[in-house]
Scaffold this motif. Structure first.
Motif, PDB file in Angstrom:
ATOM      1  N   THR A   6       0.829  -1.209   0.000  1.00 32.47           N
ATOM      2  CA  THR A   6       0.000   0.000   0.000  1.00 32.47           C
ATOM      3  C   THR A   6       0.858   1.252   0.000  1.00 32.47           C
ATOM      4  O   THR A   6       0.430   2.296  -0.486  1.00 32.47           O
ATOM      5  CB  THR A   6      -0.929   0.016   1.228  1.00 32.47           C
ATOM      6  N   ILE A   9       2.372   2.251  -3.815  1.00 32.67           N
ATOM      7  CA  ILE A   9       1.527   2.785  -4.887  1.00 32.67           C
ATOM      8  C   ILE A   9       1.290   4.272  -4.657  1.00 32.67           C
ATOM      9  O   ILE A   9       0.760   4.681  -3.620  1.00 32.67           O
ATOM     10  CB  ILE A   9       0.190   2.029  -4.957  1.00 32.67           C
ATOM     11  N   PRO A  11      -0.637   7.545  -4.767  1.00 36.13           N
ATOM     12  CA  PRO A  11      -2.069   7.818  -4.863  1.00 36.13           C
ATOM     13  C   PRO A  11      -2.491   8.492  -6.166  1.00 36.13           C
ATOM     14  O   PRO A  11      -3.640   8.331  -6.595  1.00 36.13           O
ATOM     15  CB  PRO A  11      -2.332   8.744  -3.666  1.00 36.13           C
ATOM     16  N   ARG A  12      -1.568   9.193  -6.817  1.00 37.84           N
ATOM     17  CA  ARG A  12      -1.931   9.850  -8.081  1.00 37.84           C
ATOM     18  C   ARG A  12      -2.273   8.838  -9.172  1.00 37.84           C
ATOM     19  O   ARG A  12      -2.909   9.201 -10.184  1.00 37.84           O
ATOM     20  CB  ARG A  12      -0.794  10.757  -8.558  1.00 37.84           C
ATOM     21  N   LEU A  14      -4.159   6.093  -8.737  1.00 37.88           N
ATOM     22  CA  LEU A  14      -5.434   5.418  -8.504  1.00 37.88           C
ATOM     23  C   LEU A  14      -6.524   5.838  -9.493  1.00 37.88           C
ATOM     24  O   LEU A  14      -7.301   4.979  -9.945  1.00 37.88           O
ATOM     25  CB  LEU A  14      -5.888   5.637  -7.060  1.00 37.88           C
ATOM     26  N   PRO A  15      -6.643   7.120  -9.879  1.00 35.52           N
ATOM     27  CA  PRO A  15      -7.666   7.477 -10.875  1.00 35.52           C
ATOM     28  C   PRO A  15      -7.436   6.855 -12.251  1.00 35.52           C
ATOM     29  O   PRO A  15      -8.343   6.863 -13.091  1.00 35.52           O
ATOM     30  CB  PRO A  15      -7.565   9.006 -10.949  1.00 35.52           C
ATOM     31  N   VAL A  17      -6.710   3.681 -12.736  1.00 34.76           N
ATOM     32  CA  VAL A  17      -7.021   2.254 -12.712  1.00 34.76           C
ATOM     33  C   VAL A  17      -8.219   1.932 -13.587  1.00 34.76           C
ATOM     34  O   VAL A  17      -8.180   1.008 -14.418  1.00 34.76           O
ATOM     35  CB  VAL A  17      -7.274   1.784 -11.261  1.00 34.76           C
ATOM     36  N   GLU A  18      -9.314   2.688 -13.437  1.00 29.60           N
ATOM     37  CA  GLU A  18     -10.525   2.358 -14.183  1.00 29.60           C
ATOM     38  C   GLU A  18     -10.336   2.460 -15.695  1.00 29.60           C
ATOM     39  O   GLU A  18     -10.665   1.503 -16.426  1.00 29.60           O
ATOM     40  CB  GLU A  18     -11.688   3.246 -13.726  1.00 29.60           C
ATOM     41  N   GLU A 244       1.111  -4.292 -10.348  1.00 29.93           N
ATOM     42  CA  GLU A 244       0.591  -5.025  -9.198  1.00 29.93           C
ATOM     43  C   GLU A 244      -0.017  -6.368  -9.601  1.00 29.93           C
ATOM     44  O   GLU A 244      -0.056  -7.311  -8.809  1.00 29.93           O
ATOM     45  CB  GLU A 244      -0.456  -4.167  -8.487  1.00 29.93           C
ATOM     46  N   TYR A 271       2.639  -0.237  -9.902  1.00 28.54           N
ATOM     47  CA  TYR A 271       1.528   0.371 -10.627  1.00 28.54           C
ATOM     48  C   TYR A 271       0.278  -0.494 -10.456  1.00 28.54           C
ATOM     49  O   TYR A 271       0.281  -1.675 -10.814  1.00 28.54           O
ATOM     50  CB  TYR A 271       1.907   0.563 -12.101  1.00 28.54           C
ATOM     51  N   PRO A 272      -0.794   0.064  -9.900  1.00 30.00           N
ATOM     52  CA  PRO A 272      -1.964  -0.741  -9.505  1.00 30.00           C
ATOM     53  C   PRO A 272      -2.661  -1.400 -10.685  1.00 30.00           C
ATOM     54  O   PRO A 272      -2.846  -0.788 -11.745  1.00 30.00           O
ATOM     55  CB  PRO A 272      -2.877   0.284  -8.819  1.00 30.00           C
ATOM     56  N   ASP A 273      -3.042  -2.660 -10.481  1.00 27.21           N
ATOM     57  CA  ASP A 273      -3.833  -3.444 -11.440  1.00 27.21           C
ATOM     58  C   ASP A 273      -3.169  -3.589 -12.806  1.00 27.21           C
ATOM     59  O   ASP A 273      -3.837  -3.948 -13.778  1.00 27.21           O
ATOM     60  CB  ASP A 273      -5.235  -2.836 -11.611  1.00 27.21           C
TER      61      ASP A 273
END
Length: 304
Positions: A6, A9, A11-12, A14-15, A17-18, A244, A271-273
């Motif tokens: 956690t 990653i 926080p910038r 996270l937007p 990901v989608e 990730e 990098y998330p997802d």
């Protein structure tokens, strides 16, 4: 070094990901060839790589009685502020320097550096140590010509997937020679245990690319094959980039921890997802990672 996921990653990201997930929702996960017949079939279906503009200059790098083809991308309209030796991916048994032309041209334009791609020999026709021999040859050739040919003293090594494994083995070989000319390294989602003896390595133990590359090597824990087992002291600063959702995540976390324990300056970016090889895909997450790589390298190589 804080390895809590956690905390790794930004926080910038996270937007992103989608919209990035939307790309992968319509793109099935890739699977490498499982045997020689499948490998030959995949190679036969490959189309010619997209050309770069301006195109690469093709040369043969020769030193110490060894030679390897290279593709050189010079900055346009200004002297080079540094040289990046870029090692392509493809599981050690696919890929080419030409396949990296567009990415390498982008990097040359973004930072005003010279980028050199290497056509190292591929497995299983040329198993280990052919590929690291070729990458070492290219690195030594660049170092010999930094000032005279490229007009700079700054030098970095980068790798993409299997190319990151080869980047580390090249760094280790140069260190063992007493060469200190490498200023930095960028490792994108490499694989560092080909022996299947670590928990991370066992996740990919049955992959054909490992058997193809290792060939008849009696011990796959040899650091030149599996650099996670190496003495990693004395290496230059390293940026590690990994997704990730990459099956190689644990391998990269292990390598980052071992580098840090050896006193290497490590900057690990998660990098998330994002799956394996995500920086080669047209997604917002990939662009964020490429921007991060550019900014990090700029600190070591300078820019226009």
């Amino acid at each position: 070094m804080n390895l809590g996921r956690t905390h790794l990653i930004d926080p910038r990201l996270l937007p992103l990901v989608e919209p990035t997930s939307e790309f992968y929702a319509n793109r099935p996960a890739g699977q490498g060839p499982a045997n020689m017949d499948e490998l030959l079939a995949v190679r036969a279906r490959l189309s010619n790589p997209a050309p770069a503009d301006p195109p690469a200059v093709e040369e043969v790098a020769s030193t110490g009685g060894r030679s390897v083809p290279v593709r050189i991308h010079e900055p346009v309209g200004a002297p080079s502020s540094g040289v990046v030796l870029q090692l392509h991916g493809g599981g050690f048994y696919m890929g080419s320097a030409a396949g990296g032309d567009v990415r390498n041209r982008r990097l040359a334009d973004a930072l005003g550096v010279t980028v050199v791609g290497v056509d190292y020999r591929l497995a299983p026709e040329h198993p280990w140590p052919a590929a690291p021999d070729d990458c070492e040859t290219a690195a030594l050739w660049i170092i010999e010509h930094l000032a005279e040919r490229f007009g700079t003293s700054r030098f970095a090594i980068g790798g993409f997937s299997a190319g990151s494994t080869l980047a580390v083995t090249t760094l280790l070989r140069l260190r063992d020679r007493g060469v200190t000319a490498v200023d930095a390294a960028v490792l994108q989602f490499g694989t560092y245990d080909l022996s299947a003896r670590t928990p991370a390595g066992r996740l990919i133990a049955d992959e054909f690319f490992i058997a193809a590359y290792a060939g008849d090597a009696p011990d796959r824990t040899v650091p030149d094959l599996s650099p996670v087992y190496a003495d990693l002291t004395g290496l230059p600063p390293v940026l590690m980039v990994v997704g990730e959702a990459d099956i190689l995540l644990a391998d990269n976390l292990t390598m980052a921890a071992r580098l840090s324990a050896a006193g290497v300056d490590v900057d690990l970016r998660l990098y998330p997802d994002a799956p394996h090889a995500f920086t080669g895909h047209p997604t917002p997450m990939a662009q964020a990672a490429l921007d991060d790589i550019d900014s990090w390298l700029e600190g070591y190589l300078g820019s226009r």
